[in-house]
Design an enzyme around this catalytic site. Structure first.
Site, PDB file in Angstrom:
ATOM      1  CG  ASP A 109      -2.284   0.440   1.033  1.00 39.32           C
ATOM      2  OD1 ASP A 109      -2.428   1.491   0.413  1.00 39.32           O
ATOM      3  OD2 ASP A 109      -3.214  -0.254   1.465  1.00 39.32           O
ATOM      4  CG  ASP A 210      -4.730   5.802   0.815  1.00 38.05           C
ATOM      5  OD1 ASP A 210      -5.572   4.930   1.060  1.00 38.05           O
ATOM      6  OD2 ASP A 210      -4.707   6.921   1.388  1.00 38.05           O
ATOM      7  CD  GLU A 282      -9.024   4.578  -1.642  1.00 34.83           C
ATOM      8  OE1 GLU A 282      -9.925   4.358  -0.833  1.00 34.83           O
ATOM      9  OE2 GLU A 282      -8.009   5.251  -1.348  1.00 34.83           O
ATOM     10  CG  HIS A 344      -9.366  -1.516   4.458  1.00 35.39           C
ATOM     11  ND1 HIS A 344      -9.278  -1.447   3.087  1.00 35.39           N
ATOM     12  CD2 HIS A 344      -8.761  -0.404   4.927  1.00 35.39           C
ATOM     13  CE1 HIS A 344      -8.648  -0.345   2.737  1.00 35.39           C
ATOM     14  NE2 HIS A 344      -8.325   0.314   3.836  1.00 35.39           N
ATOM     15  CG  ASP A 345     -11.560   2.004   3.529  1.00 36.55           C
ATOM     16  OD1 ASP A 345     -11.134   2.025   4.703  1.00 36.55           O
ATOM     17  OD2 ASP A 345     -10.875   2.321   2.543  1.00 36.55           O
TER      18      ASP A 345
HETATM   19  C1  NOJ Z   1      -8.362   5.058   1.920  1.00 35.92           C
HETATM   20  C2  NOJ Z   1      -8.030   3.906   2.822  1.00 35.92           C
HETATM   21  O1  NOJ Z   1      -8.486   2.706   2.244  1.00 35.92           O
HETATM   22  C3  NOJ Z   1      -8.661   4.218   4.163  1.00 35.92           C
HETATM   23  O2  NOJ Z   1      -8.620   3.107   5.028  1.00 35.92           O
HETATM   24  C4  NOJ Z   1      -7.967   5.427   4.735  1.00 35.92           C
HETATM   25  O3  NOJ Z   1      -8.592   5.799   5.945  1.00 35.92           O
HETATM   26  C5  NOJ Z   1      -8.006   6.625   3.763  1.00 35.92           C
HETATM   27  N1  NOJ Z   1      -7.717   6.246   2.413  1.00 35.92           N
HETATM   28  C6  NOJ Z   1      -7.006   7.683   4.149  1.00 35.92           C
HETATM   29  O4  NOJ Z   1      -5.709   7.248   3.897  1.00 35.92           O
END
Ligand code: NOJ
Ligand code: CA
Length: 545
Positions: A109, A210, A282, A344-345
């Site tokens: 990541d 990210d 992402e 995970h989000d």
């Molecule tokens: C996306 C990540 O997947 C998330 O877990 C994170 O809180 C935010 N970006 C900020 O980095």
């Protein structure tokens, strides 16, 4: 694209990529937190060269760098090291070696929209305006002690935080402990390129970027617009008006700036210095056009861009078909989709759609047969649901600080259940969050040929042996009913037709149609009927003739 063979496909197009939330995978030392040695000892479950493993091509690790963990690793204080909580650099090298021995490619990541406030760059930057690292971040004097504009943090509140030492505000698109880096500073960019080279030299095959559409912000700090959703007829009583006290920020000057694409093209240059390396981004945006623009011309920006649109649609053939069709239409020539159902989000897909195990199989059946790279979030192969947690056990600092409880991200981050021992074999200590569904486990599902895990392994193995699935073209065709998704996949070697019944009803197969006169190559049913599809059935037929 003309039909091609799997051999000419790079690994990141060819196979399943597994998303491992390291903290919740397996704890090797009893401190209740998953770690690198834990992950290394489970590599055989991920790929062992036989159908008794998941047969993944790639393994994406959530961030394992040193971090004060205000956002569980997405706040990095050193980009060139491993957090002792997860292990040592030697542990990391052992993971790389173990993965490579099994043919698994490793993805790190890369969180470079922001660092942690504890990073040496920021610790220096904030001391004085003259410090050589000051310009690594984004600052503003503000006006009359107030932030310069209305930019909001994606987690809540203003995106500006006062820094007493220099008497100015710094920008943070996320937590105030996550200051945004200044992508207009060329020294910073070069440092990031060198960080990428550092990990590639250590055997890393790719990066997950990210929030890759956030990098460059408007130089003039112009305010973002806000959309107000204020009035709508009251459901059930349309003569009354319902006022929704909500404003939605449109990030028109903080995300998707043209210079971000320049930065990504430069990073692609770094990736292409070594053969077989890749980056997946992402990009959470409202429209497919915006998201797909990050492939550049299909060759010069991100290798893969996550397609998150399944997150916001209903579990219906019509909805899936719509997203898939539009994605395939809008994708630049040579670009390859990347599909995601869980992460995970966001709430796990099994909970989002209230899936029974057969329904889960139809969903995984879709993920693994579409044209594109499937990303599988750990636990998805078991059919894991979100874990409902009591308020007192919640850990996600972001949710605790900003979001209405219990809506947070802990429910999709609970540890993996491995076996029937205490704490499901995840830890000998106290797990950082309660273990997910301890009644289900990897070992129980391995032993059950009808489980979601056995199905996922079987389909992944089948996928890896069929070039039409792992490399071929795709066309959506009419199915036996509106509740079915039916499509063909074609390589130079074969032509397959996939039919998925995305409903709990039996569907009749009209006489004389493609599936009526031959035994399917792959099926969820032990004894598939020639005349009908069972509820949630996934059927793959050879239609080469
Ligand atoms: C996306 C990540 O997947 C998330 O877990 C994170 O809180 C935010 N970006 C900020 O980095
Ligand atoms: Ca541990």
């Amino acid at each position: 694209m003309t039909a091609i063979d799997a051999q000419s496909q790079p690994w990141w197009k060819r196979g399943v990529i597994y998303h491992c939330y390291v903290r919740s995978f397996l704890d090797s030392n009893g401190d209740g937190i998953g770690d690198l040695p834990g992950l290394t000892c489970k590599l055989d479950a991920l790929r062992n060269g036989t159908p008794s493993s998941l047969g993944i091509e790639g393994l994406w690790l959530s961030p394992v760098y040193p971090s004060p963990n205000r956002d569980f690793g997405y706040d990095i204080s050193d980009y060139r090291s491993i957090d002792p909580m997860y292990g040592t650099m030697e542990d990391f090298d052992r993971l790389v070696a173990g993965a490579s021995a099994r043919g698994i490619h490793l993805i790190m990541d890369l969180v470079v929209n922001h660092s942690s406030t504890e990073h040496a760059w920021f610790r220096q930057a904030r001391t004085s305006r003259e410090n050589p690292f000051h310009d690594y971040y984004l600052w503003s004097d503000g006006t009359n002690g107030k932030p310069p504009n209305n930019w909001g943090s994606s987690f809540g509140g203003s995106a500006w935080e006062w820094n007493e030492q220099t008497h100015e505000f710094y920008l943070h698109s996320f937590l105030k402990e996550q200051p945004d880096l200044n992508w207009r500073n060329h020294r910073l960019r070069k440092d990031i390129h060198d960080i990428m080279r550092f990990w590639m030299d250590r055997g890393v095959d790719g990066f997950r970027l990210d929030v890759a559409n956030y990098y460059v912000k408007d130089a003039q700090l112009r305010g973002n617009s806000h959309e107000f959703v204020i009035a709508q007829p009251m459901p059930g009583n349309p003569s009354k008006t319902l006022f929704i006290p909500m404003s939605r920020e449109v990030y028109d000057h903080t995300v998707d700036q043209p210079e971000t694409h320049d930065a990504l093209r430069e990073m692609r240059g770094v990736i292409d210095e070594k053969p077989g390396r890749m980056m997946v981004g992402e990009i959470a945006q409202h429209t497919l056009d915006q998201v797909l623009s990050y492939y550049g011309d299909g060759q010069n920006e991100l290798n893969l861009v996550f397609n998150f649109f399944f997150f916001v649609r209903r579990f219906r053939a019509k909805d899936f078909r719509d997203i898939i069709e539009r994605t395939l239409d809008l994708l630049p020539e040579d670009a390859w989709p990347a599909w995601v159902l869980s992460s995970h989000d966001v709430i796990r897909a099994v909970s989002r759609y209230h899936c029974s195990p057969p329904m889960t199989k139809s969903m995984i059946g879709l993920l693994l047969t579409l044209k594109g790279t499937p990303f599988l979030y750990n636990g998805e192969e078991l059919g894991l649901a979100n874990t409902l947690l009591p308020r007192r056990l919640l850990q996600d600092p972001v949710a605790k600080r900003y979001w209405p409880l219990p809506v947070g991200r802990d429910g999709e981050r609970t540890p993996m259940p491995w076996d029937a021992t205490p704490n499901a074999g995840f830890t000998t200590g106290i797990p950082w969050l309660p273990v997910s569904a301890p009644a289900m486990s990897y070992s129980a599902e391995s032993a059950d040929p009808t489980s979601v895990l056995s199905f996922t392994r079987r389909l992944s193995w089948f996928r890896s042996h069929h070039s039409a699935l792992n490399a071929g073209d795709m066309s959506i065709v009419a199915g036996p009913s509106d509740t079915c998704l039916c499509f063909t996949r074609r390589s130079s070697a074969e032509h397959l037709t996939i039919t998925i019944n995305l409903s709990d009803q039996t569907v009749a197969i009209p006489r004389g149609s493609f599936t009526s006169d031959q035994t399917p190559l792959f099926n969820t049913e032990e004894q598939p009927s020639m005349d009908s599809l069972a509820p949630w059935e996934v059927r793959i037929a050879d239609t080469s003739a």
